[in-house]
Design a protein around this motif. Structure first.
Motif, PDB file in Angstrom:
ATOM      1  N   ALA A 198       8.898 -18.505  44.533  1.00 22.82           N
ATOM      2  CA  ALA A 198       8.259 -17.571  45.473  1.00 22.82           C
ATOM      3  C   ALA A 198       8.944 -16.217  45.415  1.00 22.82           C
ATOM      4  O   ALA A 198       8.296 -15.179  45.491  1.00 22.82           O
ATOM      5  N   GLY A 199      10.250 -16.208  45.252  1.00 21.54           N
ATOM      6  CA  GLY A 199      10.985 -14.954  45.136  1.00 21.54           C
ATOM      7  C   GLY A 199      10.671 -14.211  43.853  1.00 21.54           C
ATOM      8  O   GLY A 199      10.878 -13.023  43.745  1.00 21.54           O
ATOM      9  N   CYS A 200      10.152 -14.906  42.845  1.00 21.66           N
ATOM     10  CA  CYS A 200       9.810 -14.282  41.569  1.00 21.66           C
ATOM     11  C   CYS A 200       8.401 -13.711  41.568  1.00 21.66           C
ATOM     12  O   CYS A 200       7.943 -13.190  40.559  1.00 21.66           O
ATOM     13  N   GLY A 201       7.671 -13.847  42.662  1.00 26.97           N
ATOM     14  CA  GLY A 201       6.319 -13.314  42.720  1.00 26.97           C
ATOM     15  C   GLY A 201       5.291 -14.227  42.089  1.00 26.97           C
ATOM     16  O   GLY A 201       4.191 -13.806  41.791  1.00 26.97           O
ATOM     17  N   LEU A 202       5.633 -15.494  41.858  1.00 24.87           N
ATOM     18  CA  LEU A 202       4.708 -16.419  41.218  1.00 24.87           C
ATOM     19  C   LEU A 202       3.463 -16.631  42.064  1.00 24.87           C
ATOM     20  O   LEU A 202       2.388 -16.834  41.545  1.00 24.87           O
ATOM     21  N   PHE A 203       3.598 -16.562  43.364  1.00 25.00           N
ATOM     22  CA  PHE A 203       2.480 -16.831  44.255  1.00 25.00           C
ATOM     23  C   PHE A 203       1.684 -15.575  44.587  1.00 25.00           C
ATOM     24  O   PHE A 203       0.909 -15.558  45.510  1.00 25.00           O
ATOM     25  N   GLY A 204       1.859 -14.519  43.846  1.00 18.41           N
ATOM     26  CA  GLY A 204       1.103 -13.298  44.066  1.00 18.41           C
ATOM     27  C   GLY A 204       2.020 -12.095  44.137  1.00 18.41           C
ATOM     28  O   GLY A 204       3.230 -12.223  44.313  1.00 18.41           O
ATOM     29  N   PRO A 205       1.431 -10.929  43.985  1.00 17.41           N
ATOM     30  CA  PRO A 205       2.249  -9.713  44.005  1.00 17.41           C
ATOM     31  C   PRO A 205       2.780  -9.395  45.395  1.00 17.41           C
ATOM     32  O   PRO A 205       2.199  -9.801  46.402  1.00 17.41           O
ATOM     33  N   GLU A 206       3.889  -8.687  45.426  1.00 19.71           N
ATOM     34  CA  GLU A 206       4.449  -8.173  46.681  1.00 19.71           C
ATOM     35  C   GLU A 206       3.429  -7.217  47.289  1.00 19.71           C
ATOM     36  O   GLU A 206       2.828  -6.406  46.581  1.00 19.71           O
ATOM     37  N   THR A 207       3.211  -7.299  48.590  1.00 20.33           N
ATOM     38  CA  THR A 207       2.218  -6.457  49.255  1.00 20.33           C
ATOM     39  C   THR A 207       2.910  -5.481  50.193  1.00 20.33           C
ATOM     40  O   THR A 207       3.789  -5.857  50.958  1.00 20.33           O
ATOM     41  N   TYR A 208       2.471  -4.211  50.107  1.00 13.43           N
ATOM     42  CA  TYR A 208       3.007  -3.158  50.952  1.00 13.43           C
ATOM     43  C   TYR A 208       1.882  -2.618  51.825  1.00 13.43           C
ATOM     44  O   TYR A 208       0.788  -2.360  51.337  1.00 13.43           O
ATOM     45  N   GLU A 209       2.171  -2.446  53.108  1.00 13.98           N
ATOM     46  CA  GLU A 209       1.191  -1.950  54.069  1.00 13.98           C
ATOM     47  C   GLU A 209       1.264  -0.426  54.143  1.00 13.98           C
ATOM     48  O   GLU A 209       2.125   0.197  53.534  1.00 13.98           O
ATOM     49  N   VAL A 210       0.394   0.155  54.954  1.00 13.67           N
ATOM     50  CA  VAL A 210       0.300   1.614  55.045  1.00 13.67           C
ATOM     51  C   VAL A 210       1.577   2.268  55.587  1.00 13.67           C
ATOM     52  O   VAL A 210       1.867   3.410  55.272  1.00 13.67           O
ATOM     53  N   ASP A 211       2.358   1.539  56.354  1.00 13.54           N
ATOM     54  CA  ASP A 211       3.578   2.126  56.916  1.00 13.54           C
ATOM     55  C   ASP A 211       4.801   1.937  56.014  1.00 13.54           C
ATOM     56  O   ASP A 211       5.894   2.357  56.356  1.00 13.54           O
ATOM     57  N   GLU A 212       4.615   1.326  54.846  1.00 19.68           N
ATOM     58  CA  GLU A 212       5.703   1.110  53.891  1.00 19.68           C
ATOM     59  C   GLU A 212       5.484   2.036  52.695  1.00 19.68           C
ATOM     60  O   GLU A 212       4.892   1.654  51.705  1.00 19.68           O
ATOM     61  N   ARG A 213       5.954   3.266  52.801  1.00 17.38           N
ATOM     62  CA  ARG A 213       5.662   4.274  51.777  1.00 17.38           C
ATOM     63  C   ARG A 213       6.683   4.332  50.659  1.00 17.38           C
ATOM     64  O   ARG A 213       6.538   5.108  49.736  1.00 17.38           O
ATOM     65  N   SER A 214       7.734   3.532  50.740  1.00 15.12           N
ATOM     66  CA  SER A 214       8.748   3.475  49.701  1.00 15.12           C
ATOM     67  C   SER A 214       8.712   2.083  49.081  1.00 15.12           C
ATOM     68  O   SER A 214       8.928   1.085  49.764  1.00 15.12           O
ATOM     69  N   VAL A 215       8.410   2.028  47.784  1.00 11.14           N
ATOM     70  CA  VAL A 215       8.233   0.754  47.086  1.00 11.14           C
ATOM     71  C   VAL A 215       9.302   0.651  46.004  1.00 11.14           C
ATOM     72  O   VAL A 215       9.483   1.581  45.219  1.00 11.14           O
ATOM     73  N   GLU A 216      10.012  -0.476  45.963  1.00 13.90           N
ATOM     74  CA  GLU A 216      10.993  -0.745  44.914  1.00 13.90           C
ATOM     75  C   GLU A 216      10.664  -2.088  44.295  1.00 13.90           C
ATOM     76  O   GLU A 216      10.597  -3.101  44.986  1.00 13.90           O
ATOM     77  N   VAL A 217      10.423  -2.082  42.970  1.00 12.78           N
ATOM     78  CA  VAL A 217      10.056  -3.297  42.247  1.00 12.78           C
ATOM     79  C   VAL A 217      10.768  -3.322  40.901  1.00 12.78           C
ATOM     80  O   VAL A 217      11.289  -2.310  40.436  1.00 12.78           O
ATOM     81  N   ASP A 218      10.756  -4.483  40.273  1.00  9.59           N
ATOM     82  CA  ASP A 218      11.325  -4.633  38.942  1.00  9.59           C
ATOM     83  C   ASP A 218      10.244  -4.420  37.889  1.00  9.59           C
ATOM     84  O   ASP A 218       9.062  -4.722  38.130  1.00  9.59           O
ATOM     85  N   ALA A 219      10.639  -3.924  36.730  1.00  5.99           N
ATOM     86  CA  ALA A 219       9.706  -3.749  35.617  1.00  5.99           C
ATOM     87  C   ALA A 219       9.045  -5.094  35.308  1.00  5.99           C
ATOM     88  O   ALA A 219       9.701  -6.134  35.306  1.00  5.99           O
ATOM     89  N   GLY A 220       7.748  -5.065  35.098  1.00  2.00           N
ATOM     90  CA  GLY A 220       6.983  -6.277  34.818  1.00  2.00           C
ATOM     91  C   GLY A 220       6.326  -6.878  36.045  1.00  2.00           C
ATOM     92  O   GLY A 220       5.403  -7.676  35.930  1.00  2.00           O
ATOM     93  N   ASP A 221       6.795  -6.520  37.243  1.00  3.73           N
ATOM     94  CA  ASP A 221       6.226  -7.062  38.479  1.00  3.73           C
ATOM     95  C   ASP A 221       4.904  -6.375  38.813  1.00  3.73           C
ATOM     96  O   ASP A 221       4.673  -5.228  38.438  1.00  3.73           O
TER      97      ASP A 221
END
Length: 157
Positions: A19-42
């Motif tokens: 689940a921590g690897c994003g296997l169950f779907g991409p990380e989701t950011y809402e309208v109030d989360e304007r700063s996104v940090e992800v790993d390459a390939g995610d």
């Protein structure tokens, strides 16, 4: 006994790790989360409140994000059934991106309220007319103005 305990714990712990690897779907950011940090390939999703049945839509605006850093993978909309009322239902509009290479870029989205932009879902962002320009950059939730830009800063590690 020890082997049974290890086997019983293996499946739940594996699911938790995946689940921590994003296997169950991409990380989701809402309208109030304007700063996104992800790993390459995610993959990650920007989930935004909208009422497409009432003409409220989001558009990917220019300047587009750096394609060496992130790439748009798809768009989706989902709205709640309003029970046959003509008032329309609420819903969400989602844009899914893939993080390509390390770097930082901005994703600029245009929010149009109540049919104030002449474009359909999935179209490129409409160009503002001279009387409507410049659109404000939103600092809060959508809906404060008929047109607003929402800017997300994305850092790919």
């Amino acid at each position: 006994m020890r082997n049974r305990l290890a086997a019983a714990l293996a499946l739940p712990l594996s699911a938790l790790a995946l689940a921590g690897c994003g296997l169950f779907g991409p990380e989701t950011y809402e309208v109030d989360e304007r700063s996104v940090e992800v790993d390459a390939g995610d993959e990650f999703t920007l989930s935004l409140p909208a009422s497409p049945s009432m003409g409220e839509n989001w558009y990917l605006a220019d300047p587009r994000p750096d394609r060496d850093v992130v790439r748009l993978q798809g768009q989706d909309e989902d709205w709640e059934d309003d029970g046959g009322n003509t008032g329309g239902g609420g819903g969400t509009q989602s844009l899914t991106f893939r993080a390509v290479e390390p770097g930082t870029t901005e994703i600029k989205l245009l929010y149009c309220r109540l049919g104030s932009c002449k474009a359909e879902f999935g179209d490129p962002a409409p160009s503002p007319s001279p009387s409507e320009s410049p659109f404000p950059v939103a600092s809060g939730s959508p809906g404060e103005h008929d047109h607003e830009y929402f800017i997300y800063t994305v850092t790919v590690r």
